[in-house]
Design a protein around this motif. Structure first.
Motif, PDB file in Angstrom:
ATOM      1  N   LEU A   1     -34.203 -82.451  11.924  1.00 17.67           N
ATOM      2  CA  LEU A   1     -32.358 -82.750  12.755  1.00 17.67           C
ATOM      3  C   LEU A   1     -31.620 -82.301  11.731  1.00 17.67           C
ATOM      4  O   LEU A   1     -30.389 -81.795  12.763  1.00 17.67           O
ATOM      5  CB  LEU A   1     -31.700 -84.613  12.922  1.00 17.67           C
ATOM      6  CG  LEU A   1     -33.570 -84.731  13.855  1.00 17.67           C
ATOM      7  CD1 LEU A   1     -32.809 -86.609  13.812  1.00 17.67           C
ATOM      8  CD2 LEU A   1     -33.047 -84.388  15.566  1.00 17.67           C
TER       9      LEU A   1
ATOM     10  N   GLY B   1     -43.590 -95.750  16.779  1.00  8.78           N
ATOM     11  CA  GLY B   1     -43.058 -95.323  17.703  1.00  8.78           C
ATOM     12  C   GLY B   1     -43.405 -93.444  17.210  1.00  8.78           C
ATOM     13  O   GLY B   1     -41.968 -92.736  17.142  1.00  8.78           O
TER      14      GLY B   1
ATOM     15  N   ALA C   1     -36.609 -92.257  18.078  1.00  8.50           N
ATOM     16  CA  ALA C   1     -36.213 -91.190  18.585  1.00  8.50           C
ATOM     17  C   ALA C   1     -34.391 -91.201  17.912  1.00  8.50           C
ATOM     18  O   ALA C   1     -33.769 -91.081  17.292  1.00  8.50           O
ATOM     19  CB  ALA C   1     -35.861 -90.272  19.683  1.00  8.50           C
TER      20      ALA C   1
ATOM     21  N   GLN D   1     -30.280 -84.017  21.415  1.00  7.19           N
ATOM     22  CA  GLN D   1     -32.061 -83.585  21.158  1.00  7.19           C
ATOM     23  C   GLN D   1     -33.158 -84.710  21.068  1.00  7.19           C
ATOM     24  O   GLN D   1     -33.950 -84.796  21.124  1.00  7.19           O
ATOM     25  CB  GLN D   1     -31.377 -84.004  19.018  1.00  7.19           C
ATOM     26  CG  GLN D   1     -30.272 -83.127  18.738  1.00  7.19           C
ATOM     27  CD  GLN D   1     -30.223 -83.046  16.827  1.00  7.19           C
ATOM     28  OE1 GLN D   1     -30.267 -84.696  16.515  1.00  7.19           O
ATOM     29  NE2 GLN D   1     -30.188 -82.641  16.285  1.00  7.19           N
TER      30      GLN D   1
ATOM     31  N   PHE E   1     -43.913 -89.468  17.592  1.00  9.00           N
ATOM     32  CA  PHE E   1     -43.915 -88.488  18.652  1.00  9.00           C
ATOM     33  C   PHE E   1     -45.626 -88.463  18.379  1.00  9.00           C
ATOM     34  O   PHE E   1     -45.698 -87.715  18.054  1.00  9.00           O
ATOM     35  CB  PHE E   1     -42.831 -87.228  18.190  1.00  9.00           C
ATOM     36  CG  PHE E   1     -41.531 -88.441  17.475  1.00  9.00           C
ATOM     37  CD1 PHE E   1     -40.692 -88.204  18.701  1.00  9.00           C
ATOM     38  CD2 PHE E   1     -40.671 -88.083  16.350  1.00  9.00           C
ATOM     39  CE1 PHE E   1     -39.463 -89.732  18.390  1.00  9.00           C
ATOM     40  CE2 PHE E   1     -39.581 -88.856  16.352  1.00  9.00           C
ATOM     41  CZ  PHE E   1     -38.828 -89.304  17.149  1.00  9.00           C
TER      42      PHE E   1
ATOM     43  N   VAL F   1     -41.200 -94.826  21.105  1.00  8.01           N
ATOM     44  CA  VAL F   1     -41.060 -93.907  20.785  1.00  8.01           C
ATOM     45  C   VAL F   1     -39.831 -93.190  21.256  1.00  8.01           C
ATOM     46  O   VAL F   1     -38.547 -93.130  20.313  1.00  8.01           O
ATOM     47  CB  VAL F   1     -41.686 -92.931  22.063  1.00  8.01           C
ATOM     48  CG1 VAL F   1     -41.159 -90.780  21.580  1.00  8.01           C
ATOM     49  CG2 VAL F   1     -43.658 -92.860  22.030  1.00  8.01           C
TER      50      VAL F   1
ATOM     51  N   PRO G   1     -39.728 -82.389  25.991  1.00  8.91           N
ATOM     52  CA  PRO G   1     -41.960 -82.575  26.429  1.00  8.91           C
ATOM     53  C   PRO G   1     -42.822 -83.566  26.450  1.00  8.91           C
ATOM     54  O   PRO G   1     -43.936 -82.896  26.627  1.00  8.91           O
ATOM     55  CB  PRO G   1     -41.283 -82.441  24.388  1.00  8.91           C
ATOM     56  CG  PRO G   1     -40.425 -82.298  23.730  1.00  8.91           C
ATOM     57  CD  PRO G   1     -39.549 -82.567  25.125  1.00  8.91           C
ATOM     58  N   LEU G   2     -42.360 -84.658  26.069  1.00  8.27           N
ATOM     59  CA  LEU G   2     -43.068 -86.192  27.415  1.00  8.27           C
ATOM     60  C   LEU G   2     -43.412 -85.404  28.576  1.00  8.27           C
ATOM     61  O   LEU G   2     -44.239 -85.927  29.140  1.00  8.27           O
ATOM     62  CB  LEU G   2     -42.914 -87.090  26.645  1.00  8.27           C
ATOM     63  CG  LEU G   2     -42.561 -87.100  25.118  1.00  8.27           C
ATOM     64  CD1 LEU G   2     -42.568 -88.941  24.394  1.00  8.27           C
ATOM     65  CD2 LEU G   2     -44.483 -86.908  24.528  1.00  8.27           C
TER      66      LEU G   2
ATOM     67  N   HIS H   1     -46.094 -85.690  21.173  1.00  7.51           N
ATOM     68  CA  HIS H   1     -46.122 -84.314  20.767  1.00  7.51           C
ATOM     69  C   HIS H   1     -46.042 -83.662  19.841  1.00  7.51           C
ATOM     70  O   HIS H   1     -46.492 -82.457  19.908  1.00  7.51           O
ATOM     71  CB  HIS H   1     -45.091 -84.052  22.395  1.00  7.51           C
ATOM     72  CG  HIS H   1     -44.025 -83.837  21.802  1.00  7.51           C
ATOM     73  ND1 HIS H   1     -43.964 -85.751  21.523  1.00  7.51           N
ATOM     74  CD2 HIS H   1     -43.322 -83.129  21.689  1.00  7.51           C
ATOM     75  CE1 HIS H   1     -42.340 -85.353  21.495  1.00  7.51           C
ATOM     76  NE2 HIS H   1     -41.938 -83.957  21.013  1.00  7.51           N
TER      77      HIS H   1
ATOM     78  N   LEU I   1     -35.699 -82.850  22.431  1.00  3.36           N
ATOM     79  CA  LEU I   1     -37.121 -83.278  21.372  1.00  3.36           C
ATOM     80  C   LEU I   1     -38.058 -83.974  21.762  1.00  3.36           C
ATOM     81  O   LEU I   1     -39.599 -83.364  21.393  1.00  3.36           O
ATOM     82  CB  LEU I   1     -36.039 -83.351  19.789  1.00  3.36           C
ATOM     83  CG  LEU I   1     -35.612 -81.884  19.428  1.00  3.36           C
ATOM     84  CD1 LEU I   1     -35.483 -83.147  17.668  1.00  3.36           C
ATOM     85  CD2 LEU I   1     -37.093 -80.655  18.789  1.00  3.36           C
ATOM     86  N   VAL I   2     -37.514 -84.619  22.555  1.00  7.79           N
ATOM     87  CA  VAL I   2     -38.513 -85.938  22.612  1.00  7.79           C
ATOM     88  C   VAL I   2     -38.822 -86.088  24.789  1.00  7.79           C
ATOM     89  O   VAL I   2     -40.355 -86.057  24.986  1.00  7.79           O
ATOM     90  CB  VAL I   2     -38.204 -87.034  22.264  1.00  7.79           C
ATOM     91  CG1 VAL I   2     -39.084 -88.611  22.869  1.00  7.79           C
ATOM     92  CG2 VAL I   2     -37.591 -86.811  21.090  1.00  7.79           C
TER      93      VAL I   2
ATOM     94  N   MET J   1     -31.435 -89.092  15.936  1.00  8.66           N
ATOM     95  CA  MET J   1     -31.266 -88.100  17.294  1.00  8.66           C
ATOM     96  C   MET J   1     -30.090 -88.425  17.891  1.00  8.66           C
ATOM     97  O   MET J   1     -29.613 -88.882  18.029  1.00  8.66           O
ATOM     98  CB  MET J   1     -32.323 -87.879  17.954  1.00  8.66           C
ATOM     99  CG  MET J   1     -33.754 -87.355  17.763  1.00  8.66           C
ATOM    100  SD  MET J   1     -35.203 -86.534  18.632  1.00  8.66           S
ATOM    101  CE  MET J   1     -36.463 -87.047  17.549  1.00  8.66           C
ATOM    102  N   THR J   2     -29.214 -86.838  18.497  1.00  4.83           N
ATOM    103  CA  THR J   2     -28.275 -87.178  19.227  1.00  4.83           C
ATOM    104  C   THR J   2     -28.741 -87.459  20.738  1.00  4.83           C
ATOM    105  O   THR J   2     -30.215 -86.840  20.575  1.00  4.83           O
ATOM    106  CB  THR J   2     -27.278 -85.964  19.278  1.00  4.83           C
ATOM    107  OG1 THR J   2     -28.384 -84.856  19.685  1.00  4.83           O
ATOM    108  CG2 THR J   2     -26.835 -85.601  18.067  1.00  4.83           C
TER     109      THR J   2
END
Lengths: 511, 268
Positions: free
Chosen positions: B117, B100, A123, A132, B102, A119, A140-141, B104, A136-137, A128-129
């Motif tokens: 993004l 991978g 990301a 982010q 996500f 995951v 929340p996880l 959620h 975003l990941v 994703m920066t």
């Protein structure tokens, strides 16, 4: 049962203060722990140091941690100036925040370590920066795990916050400590029930938020957060209602102090002042609190100040000691010694009469002869006090065994034979009620302990306040004080400190 | 074979080593040992080799999941190391064995993550279109990843990689964890999409049969170097040297054995 309910109903302001303190500590703990955990996740060295430090903090008993912030803040006054509070909310907040760190930090670090590598790779790969990815990941996880940590921290903090009473912060510990000293078990239970209830409700709310994160039910998260915030706001509102200009009266944790604080408070209320009580302050803390203005009024004792503040071990005699003290306070701390109340609460060695007769003990000299076969019981601070060392020296005392009790249980220990002799107090009602023999002190090793009223430098400027309290000076006989103390301490027909203070006031007004 | 006139992607003497954790003399393991080659726009290139041959490491230098120690990777003439990694990756599709997704986010949010993004939002129609590309109907949009089978998950992974309309699709053992039937179907689907969407595709696999069937150019790697660069046809004709031929021999012998078995038993 009814007593407990009545006590519970009167705990509103304590509950509000408790909620605000615990919430502030938890909030601050979260604000520190979360970024620290993110950093720890990026650097093993930070992780080791942060987790090591917070684990170490956990090994310090909460009571000691709270107490340690008093000297720490005192020394920090060199940096932040004299306005830095050393008692009450600030040290309690800092100590409890440290306490809250570990579970939040550990759970957050673990949550990040356990995160699925695939995951995290995805990301990065979708572009994703770093921010982010966190937002975003990772966040929340990790949220359910972090919430579980916050839950643990909340329950710990609410429990440990009861101990902040000892450093002058109002909390649900007030009724527990006061009840423990006066053997008012209904009051102790009320404090415990309120604190446990608060912990359970908080745990349930945070549990709902955790489940909301887990099952990705946003409404549940928001409902939990809303309810928790509503509780904190209600507490803040209740707290705002209390008067900032109130005169604060401090009391050490024993019955006489509670009664005298109420006696003073009631007079001030009659004179139109708003009054607040800070019960259960440690003996060393009280003097500092009144000189720094954290509290306005306190009752202390000549011998205590003589040895603890002036660091003197000689005994110049009762009046000389008092006069030097008044001058010393005026010169060094600016605190006003309003006057002596008229009675002494000295340390005195007491035994059961029949036991003393059996061993042929009447004086301290006799006691020294038999000491090796006897057990002495003292209150929690006694054996560390200079008075004890002075007595040990003067009579060459060597006891077979030395035991420590809270002052309340000391008398029970003597009655039950767990101690042969105790460090009693001369104004204690139980000395007379239990028919104890107070041993003579022919060498004058124990200093005198005239009760005196200390007024903080600011409050000393208030001439109305001084006028309201002046009638108390020299007005309380040791018999009257004993009777009032006993009314609070005895198990049957118990009085609250406020009731006992009213009865005491009547003996003053009608001599 | 015909050399590409202008390469979309070009490796120039790319070298990357890892600090050795296995050998005792604290030496470094060279993963990619000076690779130079160009990938023409529109080609489907398979990168084949044994585990540890450096093929994944080479692939990841393209979208900067692992930068080379020396050398350059040029994408449309620009050094990828001049671009911010996040911006670069949004232009490049990436599918890997671990998928991978996500956990959620639902399928639609997973597929739409790239546009999100960049500050836009993939419409419901666009999500449905992307689902259709990987042969899933629109009802999947609201499902959560844990409700899907492995094959469905990788289909979503492919759809997510395509959401940003990339020119270049990188795949690292994309079908490695799937059952043979699913693997075959999804492989064919990806090959079709490659043509349909004018992609340039680079796929890492250790399965020579898969490479032979899907790619139009095969690079064989061994100990960090490219040891063969051939079309499937020429590999099957015996070109590419002993290492490549040893790899080709496996599926060939399997096919021969199967054919022989079918002949012995006669028609069912």
């Amino acid at each position: 049962m009814n007593d407990i309910l009545v006590n519970l109903a009167s705990l509103g302001d304590k509950l509000a203060a408790h909620v605000l303190l615990a919430a502030a500590a938890l909030g601050l703990g979260i604000i520190i722990a979360l970024p620290l955990a993110v950093w720890a996740n990026r650097s093993p060295a930070v992780s080791r140091v942060a987790l090591g430090f917070s684990s170490l903090v956990q090994t310090i008993p909460a009571l000691a941690l709270l107490a340690l912030f008093f000297p720490v803040l005192l020394s920090l006054r060199a940096v932040f100036g004299e306005g830095l509070p050393t008692l009450g909310f600030l040290p309690a907040l800092l100590a409890l925040t440290l306490y809250a760190l570990l579970p939040i930090l550990r759970n957050t670090v673990t949550a990040q370590e356990q995160m699925d590598a695939g995951v995290l790779e995805a990301a990065d790969a979708v572009g994703m920066t770093r921010w982010q990815k966190l937002q975003l990941v990772e966040a929340p996880l990790a949220a359910p795990y972090i919430m579980a940590g916050i839950r643990t921290a909340a329950v710990w903090t609410i429990g440990a916050a009861t101990l902040s009473t000892t450093i002058g912060q109002t909390s649900l510990g007030d009724p527990i400590f006061a009840g423990l000293q006066t053997q008012n078990w209904a009051l102790v239970l009320a404090g415990c029930i309120a604190s446990a209830g608060l912990a359970l409700v908080t745990d349930a709310l945070l549990g709902a938020i955790e489940r909301g994160f887990q099952m990705r039910r946003r409404w549940l998260v928001w409902a939990g957060i809303t309810l928790a915030l509503a509780g904190i706001l209600a507490a803040a509102f209740a707290q705002r209602a209390t008067d900032d200009n109130a005169i604060v009266i401090g009391a050490k944790p024993f019955s006489e102090q509670y009664v005298l604080a109420r006696l003073i408070g009631q007079r001030l209320q009659d004179a139109g002042y708003a009054v607040e009580y800070r019960d259960g302050l440690g003996s060393a803390v009280v003097h500092e609190a009144v000189t720094s203005g954290e509290i306005d009024i306190a009752v202390d004792y000549t011998g205590t100040l003589w040895t603890n503040q002036l660091k003197r071990s000689d005994n110049p005699g009762r009046d000389a000691m008092y006069e030097q003290l008044v001058r010393w306070e005026a010169d060094t701390t600016g605190t006003l010694v309003l006057g002596r109340l008229g009675f002494e609460n000295a340390y005195a060695f007491a035994m059961k009469k029949d036991r003393a007769r059996q061993l042929g003990i009447e004086t301290m000299d006799d006691l020294a002869r038999e000491a090796r076969r006897l057990t002495i019981g003292g209150d929690v601070e006694f054996f560390r006090r200079p008075e004890w060392l002075a007595v040990e020296d003067a009579y060459g005392l060597k006891f077979g065994r030395q035991r420590t009790f809270t002052s309340t249980f000391m008398y029970d220990a003597l009655k039950g034979g767990e101690a042969d002799v105790i460090s009693a107090y001369t104004s204690d009602g139980r000395v007379a009620a239990d028919g104890l023999l107070v041993l003579e002190d022919p060498r004058g090793a124990l200093p005198s302990y005239d009760a005196l009223v200390l007024i903080s430098p600011q409050a000393a400027k208030d001439s109305e306040l001084l006028a309201a309290l002046k009638p108390l000076i020299g007005a309380i006989s040791v018999e009257a004080m004993r009777q009032a103390n006993y009314a609070v301490d005895r198990l049957d027909d118990k009085r609250s400190p406020a009731q006992a203070a009213r009865e005491l006031a009547r003996t003053i007004d009608a001599p | 074979m015909d050399q590409p006139s202008h390469a979309l992607l070009e490796f120039v003497n790319v070298r990357k080593a890892f600090a050795s954790t296995v050998t005792e003399d604290s030496a470094v393991d060279v993963a990619v040992d000076g690779v130079s080659c160009g990938i023409a726009a529109g080609s489907f290139v398979a990168l084949v080799g044994a585990s540890g041959s450096g093929k994944s490491t080479l692939l990841k230098t393209v979208n900067r999941l692992g930068d080379p120690d020396s050398g350059q990777v040029l994408l449309a003439g620009d050094n990828v190391q001049d671009a911010a990694p996040a911006m670069l990756r949004r232009r490049i599709g990436y599918v890997f064995q671990g998928v991978g997704l996500f956990p959620h986010m639902n399928v639609a949010d997973n597929i739409g993550i790239g546009p999100r993004l960049s500050g836009t939002r993939a419409s419901d129609g666009r999500i449905a279109e992307l689902l259709e590309l990987v042969e899933l109907d629109g009802s999947y949009a609201g499902r959560m990843p844990h409700e899907l089978s492995g094959g469905q998950r990788q289909r979503i992974g492919v759809a997510r990689a395509l959401a940003g309309n990339p020119q270049l699709l990188l795949m690292d053992e994309p079908f490695g964890a799937l059952d043979p039937l699913t693997r075959d179907g999804l492989g064919k689907r990806v090959r079709a999409l490659h043509g349909q969407l004018n992609l340039t595709t680079m796929m890492v696999t250790h399965d020579m049969a898969e490479a032979l069937l899907l790619a139009d150019r095969i690079l064989v790697m061994e100990k960090g170097r490219i040891v063969a660069d051939e079309t499937p046809r020429s590999l099957l004709k015996g070109a590419g040297g002993p290492i490549a031929q040893a790899m080709v021999a496996v599926p060939r012998e399997q096919a021969a054995a199967l054919a022989q078995m079918a002949q012995l038993d006669g028609p069912a």
